[in-house]
Design an enzyme around this catalytic site. Structure first.
Site, mmCIF file in Angstrom:
data_model
loop_
_atom_site.group_PDB
_atom_site.id
_atom_site.type_symbol
_atom_site.label_atom_id
_atom_site.label_comp_id
_atom_site.label_asym_id
_atom_site.label_seq_id
_atom_site.Cartn_x
_atom_site.Cartn_y
_atom_site.Cartn_z
ATOM 1 C CG ASN A 85 39.463 37.824 38.358
ATOM 2 O OD1 ASN A 85 39.567 36.855 38.770
ATOM 3 N ND2 ASN A 85 40.168 39.062 38.495
ATOM 4 C CE LYS A 104 39.185 40.960 41.244
ATOM 5 N NZ LYS A 104 39.528 42.216 41.855
ATOM 6 C CG HIS A 132 43.516 41.576 37.629
ATOM 7 N ND1 HIS A 132 43.972 42.252 39.076
ATOM 8 C CD2 HIS A 132 42.368 41.559 37.303
ATOM 9 C CE1 HIS A 132 42.756 42.451 39.240
ATOM 10 N NE2 HIS A 132 41.805 42.116 38.330
ATOM 11 C CD GLU A 139 43.131 42.001 42.496
ATOM 12 O OE1 GLU A 139 43.168 41.191 42.352
ATOM 13 O OE2 GLU A 139 42.319 43.061 42.347
ATOM 14 C CD GLU A 177 39.917 44.571 35.592
ATOM 15 O OE1 GLU A 177 38.732 44.096 35.887
ATOM 16 O OE2 GLU A 177 40.911 44.002 35.975
ATOM 17 N N GLY A 198 37.215 47.083 43.187
ATOM 18 C CA GLY A 198 36.978 46.650 44.625
ATOM 19 C C GLY A 198 36.544 47.731 45.801
ATOM 20 C CB SER A 248 33.168 49.192 41.179
ATOM 21 O OG SER A 248 33.936 49.017 42.119
HETATM 22 P P1 13P Z 1 35.482 44.374 41.184
HETATM 23 O O1 13P Z 1 34.549 44.186 40.095
HETATM 24 O O2 13P Z 1 35.508 43.677 42.516
HETATM 25 O O3 13P Z 1 35.814 45.842 41.343
HETATM 26 O O4 13P Z 1 36.923 43.844 40.432
HETATM 27 C C1 13P Z 1 37.240 44.235 39.303
HETATM 28 C C2 13P Z 1 38.366 43.270 38.740
HETATM 29 O O5 13P Z 1 39.389 43.652 39.171
HETATM 30 C C3 13P Z 1 38.109 42.037 37.793
HETATM 31 O O6 13P Z 1 39.115 41.693 37.289
#
Ligand code: 13P
Length: 249
Positions: free
Chosen positions: A10, A12, A95, A97, A167, A173, A213
């Site tokens: 992803n 982003k 997601h 976010e 997740e 992150g 992560s």
């Molecule tokens: P990270 O791998 O940066 O923690 O992000 C995970 C994520 O949100 C994938 O959709």
């Protein structure tokens, strides 16, 4: 295990078209002999560019969101029809976010899930608890609600096009990965929820990715767990140096 591992990147809100093209080209070359199922999900603006590069390869093309309506007066939104036109095969929905920063609730996410399925897309439905929910002992309740409500009205036949991504929000992150044991517990629980809704065979088949992560040095331990069938990778998906070793764990 009969389930195929599914490793997804992803991207982003990162990368211009030329940067996205460079990454996609490198991945297409380096993952050619990869044994698992793969996906990259660039920003909307790079989808057309990346589509041309991954077409005919073993890398699927994903979008990071879609509108809840097919078309109409929805300024700033992108529809499933437009995504299909670009060659998108998979849509990431729910997601963290989208849920927590952009305030999407389970009802809206469910509407998007059903619309995407209706148009033949594979959907990666993301679920996961906040840190305060984990500390309050609500992990299972939150993941169950997000799974049940996200899949409301989804038929057993349509479930074949659903992938779930667990997740935990506190792991995204932050560099704080869930331990393989903690992640496995939620994956096993979520599979049980699917079993209750759709039966044992569907539960056995559904792919449940872990995200939060994931890095080259923790991917293999996570994937070794019985109910962890892949990864949804954020930060480490942005360079071949980190994504390829995860994709080839
Ligand atoms: P990270 O791998 O940066 O923690 O992000 C995970 C994520 O949100 C994938 O959709």
């Amino acid at each position: 295990m009969s389930r195929q591992y599914y490793i997804a990147g992803n991207w982003k809100m990162h990368k211009t078209r030329s940067e996205a093209a460079e990454l996609a080209k490198t991945l297409a070359g380096q993952l050619k002999d990869g044994q698992h199922k793969y996906l990259v999900a660039p920003s909307f603006t790079s989808l057309e560019t990346v589509a041309a590069i991954v077409k005919g390869t073993n890398i699927r093309l994903g979008a990071q969101n879609c509108a809840a309506e097919e078309q109409g007066a929805h300024t700033g939104e992108v529809s499933v029809l437009q995504l299909k036109d670009l060659g998108v095969q998979t849509i990431i929905l729910g997601h963290s976010e989208r849920r927590h920063v952009y305030k999407e609730d389970d009802a809206l996410i469910n509407k998007k899930v059903k619309l995407a399925l209706k148009h033949g897309f594979e959907v990666i439905l993301c679920i996961g608890e906040l840190l305060e929910e984990r500390e309050a002992g609500k992990v299972e309740a939150v993941c169950e609600t997000q799974t049940v409500k996200g899949l409301e009205g989804v038929s057993a036949a349509e479930l074949a096009n659903i992938v779930i991504a667990y997740e935990p929000v506190w792991a995204i992150g932050t560099g704080k990965t869930a331990t393989p044991e903690d992640a496995e517990a939620v994956h096993a629980f979520t599979r049980k929820v699917i079993g209750r809704l759709y039966g044992a065979e569907a539960a056995e088949k559904i792919i449940i990715q872990y995200g939060g992560s994931v890095k080259p040095d923790n991917a293999a331990q996570l994937m070794a767990k019985e109910n962890i069938d892949g990864a949804l990778v954020g930060g480490a998906a942005l360079t071949p140096d980190t994504f390829v070793p995860i994709a080839k764990f």
